[in-house]
Design a protein around this motif. Structure first.
Motif, PDB file in Angstrom:
ATOM      1  N   LYS A 137       0.950  -1.502   0.167  1.00 25.78           N
ATOM      2  CA  LYS A 137      -0.082  -0.045   0.118  1.00 25.78           C
ATOM      3  C   LYS A 137       0.663   1.216   0.066  1.00 25.78           C
ATOM      4  CE  LYS A 137      -3.655  -3.173   0.935  1.00 25.78           C
ATOM      5  NZ  LYS A 137      -3.864  -3.498  -0.576  1.00 25.78           N
ATOM      6  N   ASP A 138       2.012   1.396  -1.253  1.00 26.82           N
ATOM      7  CA  ASP A 138       3.155   2.587  -0.420  1.00 26.82           C
ATOM      8  C   ASP A 138       2.192   3.753  -1.927  1.00 26.82           C
ATOM      9  OD1 ASP A 138       5.621   0.760  -2.209  1.00 26.82           O
ATOM     10  OD2 ASP A 138       3.759   0.943  -2.854  1.00 26.82           O
ATOM     11  N   GLY A 139       1.603   2.922  -3.065  1.00 25.96           N
ATOM     12  CA  GLY A 139       1.236   3.881  -3.972  1.00 25.96           C
ATOM     13  C   GLY A 139       1.984   3.754  -5.415  1.00 25.96           C
ATOM     14  N   LEU A 140       2.664   2.412  -5.350  1.00 29.31           N
ATOM     15  CA  LEU A 140       3.628   1.755  -6.254  1.00 29.31           C
ATOM     16  C   LEU A 140       3.812   0.352  -6.318  1.00 29.31           C
ATOM     17  CD1 LEU A 140       6.616   3.933  -5.609  1.00 29.31           C
ATOM     18  CD2 LEU A 140       4.918   4.503  -7.692  1.00 29.31           C
ATOM     19  N   ILE A 141       3.697   0.297  -7.613  1.00 33.21           N
ATOM     20  CA  ILE A 141       3.934  -1.953  -7.941  1.00 33.21           C
ATOM     21  C   ILE A 141       5.261  -1.618  -8.438  1.00 33.21           C
ATOM     22  CG2 ILE A 141       2.824  -3.631  -9.227  1.00 33.21           C
ATOM     23  CD1 ILE A 141       0.504  -2.516  -9.659  1.00 33.21           C
ATOM     24  N   ASN A 142       6.145  -2.967  -7.335  1.00 32.78           N
ATOM     25  CA  ASN A 142       7.397  -3.203  -8.076  1.00 32.78           C
ATOM     26  C   ASN A 142       6.890  -3.827  -8.832  1.00 32.78           C
ATOM     27  OD1 ASN A 142       7.168  -4.282  -5.551  1.00 32.78           O
ATOM     28  ND2 ASN A 142       8.842  -2.867  -4.353  1.00 32.78           N
ATOM     29  N   LYS A 143       8.376  -4.713  -9.274  1.00 34.73           N
ATOM     30  CA  LYS A 143       8.590  -5.824  -9.769  1.00 34.73           C
ATOM     31  C   LYS A 143       8.213  -7.062  -8.895  1.00 34.73           C
ATOM     32  CE  LYS A 143      10.128  -6.690 -13.876  1.00 34.73           C
ATOM     33  NZ  LYS A 143      11.266  -6.538 -15.056  1.00 34.73           N
ATOM     34  N   GLU A 144       8.963  -7.051  -7.255  1.00 31.71           N
ATOM     35  CA  GLU A 144       8.472  -7.906  -6.048  1.00 31.71           C
ATOM     36  C   GLU A 144       7.409  -8.856  -5.667  1.00 31.71           C
ATOM     37  OE1 GLU A 144      12.611  -6.903  -6.454  1.00 31.71           O
ATOM     38  OE2 GLU A 144      10.953  -5.305  -5.911  1.00 31.71           O
ATOM     39  N   GLU A 145       6.362  -7.539  -5.477  1.00 29.83           N
ATOM     40  CA  GLU A 145       4.871  -7.043  -5.078  1.00 29.83           C
ATOM     41  C   GLU A 145       3.972  -8.133  -6.143  1.00 29.83           C
ATOM     42  OE1 GLU A 145       3.522  -3.340  -5.269  1.00 29.83           O
ATOM     43  OE2 GLU A 145       4.112  -3.143  -2.777  1.00 29.83           O
ATOM     44  N   MET A 146       4.539  -7.034  -7.867  1.00 32.10           N
ATOM     45  CA  MET A 146       3.293  -8.256  -8.875  1.00 32.10           C
ATOM     46  C   MET A 146       4.208  -9.834  -8.976  1.00 32.10           C
ATOM     47  SD  MET A 146       1.707  -7.261 -10.632  1.00 32.10           S
ATOM     48  CE  MET A 146       0.774  -7.476 -11.259  1.00 32.10           C
ATOM     49  N   THR A 147       5.241  -9.718  -9.016  1.00 33.30           N
ATOM     50  CA  THR A 147       5.708 -10.993  -9.042  1.00 33.30           C
ATOM     51  C   THR A 147       5.014 -12.425  -7.990  1.00 33.30           C
ATOM     52  OG1 THR A 147       7.880 -10.401  -9.473  1.00 33.30           O
ATOM     53  CG2 THR A 147       7.383 -12.990  -8.718  1.00 33.30           C
ATOM     54  N   GLU A 148       4.724 -11.025  -6.626  1.00 34.08           N
ATOM     55  CA  GLU A 148       4.399 -12.689  -5.805  1.00 34.08           C
ATOM     56  C   GLU A 148       2.618 -12.838  -6.176  1.00 34.08           C
ATOM     57  OE1 GLU A 148       6.652 -11.641  -1.476  1.00 34.08           O
ATOM     58  OE2 GLU A 148       4.401 -12.676  -2.036  1.00 34.08           O
ATOM     59  N   ILE A 149       2.094 -11.757  -6.531  1.00 28.05           N
ATOM     60  CA  ILE A 149       0.509 -11.663  -7.350  1.00 28.05           C
ATOM     61  C   ILE A 149       0.160 -13.137  -7.660  1.00 28.05           C
ATOM     62  CG2 ILE A 149      -0.810 -11.141  -7.979  1.00 28.05           C
ATOM     63  CD1 ILE A 149      -1.224  -9.874  -5.457  1.00 28.05           C
ATOM     64  N   VAL A 150       1.689 -12.490  -8.914  1.00 29.50           N
ATOM     65  CA  VAL A 150       1.553 -14.012 -10.115  1.00 29.50           C
ATOM     66  C   VAL A 150       1.607 -15.066  -9.923  1.00 29.50           C
ATOM     67  CG1 VAL A 150       2.558 -14.415 -12.399  1.00 29.50           C
ATOM     68  CG2 VAL A 150       2.030 -12.241 -11.780  1.00 29.50           C
TER      69      VAL A 150
END
Lengths: 215, 632
Positions: A137-150
């Motif tokens: 919830k910091d207002g940005l999506i970085n690669k790690e977050e996206m990787t986790e979701i995917v």
């Protein structure tokens, strides 16, 4: 003899504490929660009264106490995806619904989320999705977050897929996603970049319209 | 799937919006729900008692009578309600099941009536909640045992034998049920009499008789009337041997008979006599032989064939073996402790009886069971003190806890049984969950295979209507997930086969012509070779580099028992026609062009982007062949 009798009493004494725990738990689940009035919810969301009634009846039947905690949520969500492991994605989904961050979803949260997803504008839906992906919830999506979701999404597919999951498919997926979304190539995706990129994607726009009539 | 889950399905589908940015392909269209979405109240009249409930409540369990379209059979147009001519009291519980998701068993109802109601409404009794499950199971087991006893009693005694039974069967029956014929009864009583005679003879031959003239010593009767006792013994043993051999001959399963307890007793009872015959009259050996005669007392156990009570006692002891063992163990602990203490207390005394700890065991046992023979007594003060503690605690250990231990054991025994039942139930539950999961998986795969996603026209509508709207929506959700990840769901069988073929190293490319890849044909399934041979026989295609397609139609019967092994079918194989009316479908197969020069065991390379594989690998008698389709 004394020793035998002694061991017997020992056993019974050990069982007492566990019974106390059960009593405590019983007390806690008795706490129930009532939602706001029907008119207020109708004003805040895009649902009609009848729809709210149907939703609440189902919700209350499942959770008589009026709140859903994460365990129950994971359990429910896992029933829809018997092939794989839906717990990680359910965790992220739970956090997306739990806007108040207090570890439980009340009926208001539930219905607000649904209202956004089903009856909201395209921008609202995209914002909701952005908040889903933005784990910290910091207002940005970085690669790690996206990787986790995917990865969580691919976990739901389970082991038996066609074609078989070889290599690091989630990572490739994430790379493709960033390719598309990250306009200024700074490694993070902001809300504006996200919304812009999605609006350019025709497939996505078409799909979004499909989900209107889920209710 | 659990009932309440249906409530959450719209939520899960809405949450699928979160997959949209990641999806590489467009999402499939959601199913259109033609039915009105408004919830309505239904009236259910059960023998005059009117119940009202939401339609949604009943729809939670679509595989029961009330949740499916089966209830339409009971709809009364005039009164606009569903009428059931069943027990209204029981219906309350059934309806509560729909409302709360838990089925309770009312304790005052008869178990059979309850079961019948459940069967009528299509509810499986396994879902009875934990609170009532134990009661239900106990009552059911009682009922079943009673039924079993009744049927056994019916069957056992007077049913006449089938007319063409062999003499062997008749003989066995005569042995097992002496009441069937007079001959059997006579034999039964004769053997009983001889058992009694033999036992009494064994007892009497040790009684001292008056000594013969000219001798002062009292002789046991056995030695005075040796010949008489020997003749009696011989007669009895002959009868027993004859009986044993007849039973052995008549037994339907000789090995089982020889292993049974009664036959072992028989053998042990007659063995000493024969060993005695064989043994020479040697002083040393006959000493050992004499002890063998002890086994003759086992003849008394032969009475258990004649007495039901003895059998029950034996069975009870056997079933309580673990509890008795525990009792013995705790007693042994006490004995050892006290014997040790007494030994060390009495060690100083001269000429003491407590020569060793094992020697003190005898004292401890005699004291603790309050027998007190008096052959061993402590002399020291410490010994006396400990001796009195021993006897007091003996009273406590033996007399007082015996009822407590008995009830404890009965409680522990029941608890263990409950734990085992729970474990077994847990296993059953897990198995059911697995089965349900598999069912959902297979349902989805079957759904895809039937081309549910493309609107194909009227003939599809017939078979697709069988699914509830819940299933439609759930399958749509799973399909969205597939589109998001660009992978498809398959089942285990297909997956393992694919892994195997891929590991052997298939590669195909459009540019090169298909070369025969020998040696890779024999993969896991020998059926594949047959398949290919069949297809080769059917195909009459010439070589070409593109995708020349030969349409081959096969009759494949699909039984309604389920899509156990359907694999994924991509809807792009346009030529798939479904003829759902008679539940078998004609499948069109696109076979790969093969150069005629290839040897029959040429293997067809499945490319990684194979659009369609239809495989029916379930070997039923209906399927003519199992086919693998691939197209380049």
């Amino acid at each position: 003899m004394g020793a035998v009798v002694g061991t017997l009493t020992l056993q019974t004494r050990q069982r007492q504490p566990s019974r106390d725990n059960i009593d405590d738990e019983l007390e806690m689940t008795m706490v129930s929660h009532r939602p706001e009035g029907l008119e207020q919810l109708e004003a805040q969301t895009n649902f009609t009264k009848q729809e709210l009634q149907v939703l609440y009846r189902g919700f209350k039947n499942e959770c008589p106490s009026g709140v859903v905690n994460e365990e129950t949520f994971k359990h429910i969500y896992a029933q829809f995806f018997p092939h794989g492991d839906a717990s990680t994605y359910a965790h992220y989904l739970f956090n997306a619904f739990d806007t108040r961050n207090n570890g439980s979803i009340k009926f208001e949260d539930f219905v607000m989320g649904l209202s956004t997803l089903l009856r909201g504008t395209v921008r609202e839906k995209l914002e909701w999705t952005f908040h889903l992906y933005d784990i910290n919830k910091d207002g940005l999506i970085n690669k790690e977050e996206m990787t986790e979701i995917v990865r969580a999404i691919y976990d739901m597919m389970g082991k038996y897929t066609y074609p078989a999951l070889k290599g690091d498919v989630p990572k490739q997926h994430v790379d493709a996603f960033f390719e598309k979304m990250d306009k200024n190539k700074d490694g993070v995706v902001t809300l504006e970049e996200f919304v812009l990129a999605c609006q350019e994607d025709e497939n996505m726009m078409r799909s979004i319209q499909l989900f209107e009539n889920v209710m | 799937m659990a009932a309440g889950v249906a409530t959450w399905l719209p939520f899960a589908r809405a949450a699928a919006v979160g997959w949209l940015p990641l999806a590489k392909k467009t999402m499939p269209k959601p199913p259109v729900d033609k039915k009105s979405r408004n919830d309505e109240i239904l009236f259910v009249n059960v023998s005059g008692l009117r119940f009202q409930t939401w339609k949604n409540t009943l729809d939670r369990y679509p595989d029961t009578l009330l949740g499916s379209s089966e209830k339409e059979f009971f709809y009364n147009e005039d009164t606009q309600e569903y009428f059931f001519d069943r027990d209204p009291e029981m219906f309350r519980h059934i309806l509560n099941f729909y409302r709360t998701g838990k089925l309770h068993y009312p304790k005052q109802e008869c178990i059979q009536a309850f079961d019948e109601e459940l069967a009528f409404y299509g509810i499986v009794p396994d879902i009875i909640g934990d609170c009532c499950m134990e009661e239900y199971r106990d009552r059911k087991k009682e009922n079943q045992e009673r039924l079993a006893e009744d049927t056994e009693a019916e069957n056992a005694t007077d049913t006449p034998l089938p007319p063409d039974s062999t003499s062997r069967e008749r003989l066995w029956r005569a042995f097992e049920n002496p009441h069937t014929s007079t001959m059997a009864l006579v034999f039964y009583y004769v053997t009983g009499f001889f058992i009694a005679v033999s036992v009494i003879a064994n007892v009497v031959e040790t009684v001292p008789c008056r000594p013969p003239k000219g001798s002062k010593k009292d002789l046991p009767c056995g030695e005075k009337y040796t010949l008489a006792f020997f003749c009696m013994d011989t007669a009895c043993v002959l009868i027993f041997t004859f009986e044993y051999l007849m039973r052995l001959f008549a037994a339907p399963s000789r090995c089982k008979f020889m292993r049974s307890v009664m036959s072992v007793i028989d053998v042990v009872a007659i063995m000493p006599y024969y060993i005695g015959l064989v043994m020479p009259e040697n002083e040393d050996v006959s000493g050992a032989f004499v002890t063998l005669r002890v086994f003759r007392v086992f003849r008394i156990f032969k009475f258990s064939r004649h007495s039901q009570g003895l059998r029950i006692l034996g069975y009870t002891l056997k079933s309580c073996a673990s509890e008795l063992g525990f009792l013995l163990f705790s007693l042994t602990m006490a004995i050892i402790i006290f014997a040790t203490v007494m030994f060390y207390a009495e060690k100083g005394t001269k000429g003491t009886n407590f020569t060793s700890i094992p020697a003190s065991f005898w004292y401890t046992i005699v004291t603790m069971t309050t027998l007190g023979y008096g052959d061993m007594v402590p002399n020291t003060i410490a010994g006396k003190i400990f001796g009195s503690i021993c006897s007091l605690s003996g009273v406590l250990v033996i007399a007082l806890p015996v009822p407590v231990i008995v009830s404890n054991f009965s409680r522990i025994y029941h608890q263990n049984q409950r734990a085992d039942k729970m474990r077994a139930q847990q296993k059953v539950r897990l198995a059911r969950i697995r089965l349900a999961k598999k069912g959902t998986t297979n349902a989805f795969l079957q759904y895809k295979e039937e081309g549910g996603f493309q609107g194909r026209g009227s003939d599809n509508a017939v078979c697709l209507k069988n699914r509830s709207s819940f299933e439609h929506q759930h399958h749509h959700l799973l399909h969205c997930l597939e589109k998001t990840t660009n992978h498809e769901f398959t089942d285990e069988l297909t997956f393992s086969e694919m892994c195997m073929t891929e590991s052997v190293g298939y590669r195909t490319s459009r540019s090169t012509s298909i070369s025969s890849q020998q040696g890779v044909s024999t993969s896991c399934c020998p059926r594949r070779a047959k398949r290919r041979a069949i297809r080769l026989a059917n195909s009459t295609v010439s070589v070409s580099r593109g995708s020349v397609q030969e349409l081959d139609t096969l009759q494949v019967h699909k039984t309604s028992s389920g899509p156990q092994s359907r694999s994924s079918l991509n809807a792009r194989t346009e030529d798939l026609k479904l003829n759902c009316e008679d539940r078998d479908f004609t499948a069109a197969i696109i076979s790969i062009p093969t150069p005629p020069a290839n040897t029959p065991d040429e293997s067809l390379p499945p490319s990684p982007a194979i659009p369609g594989i239809l495989r029916n690998s379930r070997p039923t008698s209906f399927t003519h062949e199992t086919v693998k389709i691939s197209s380049l």
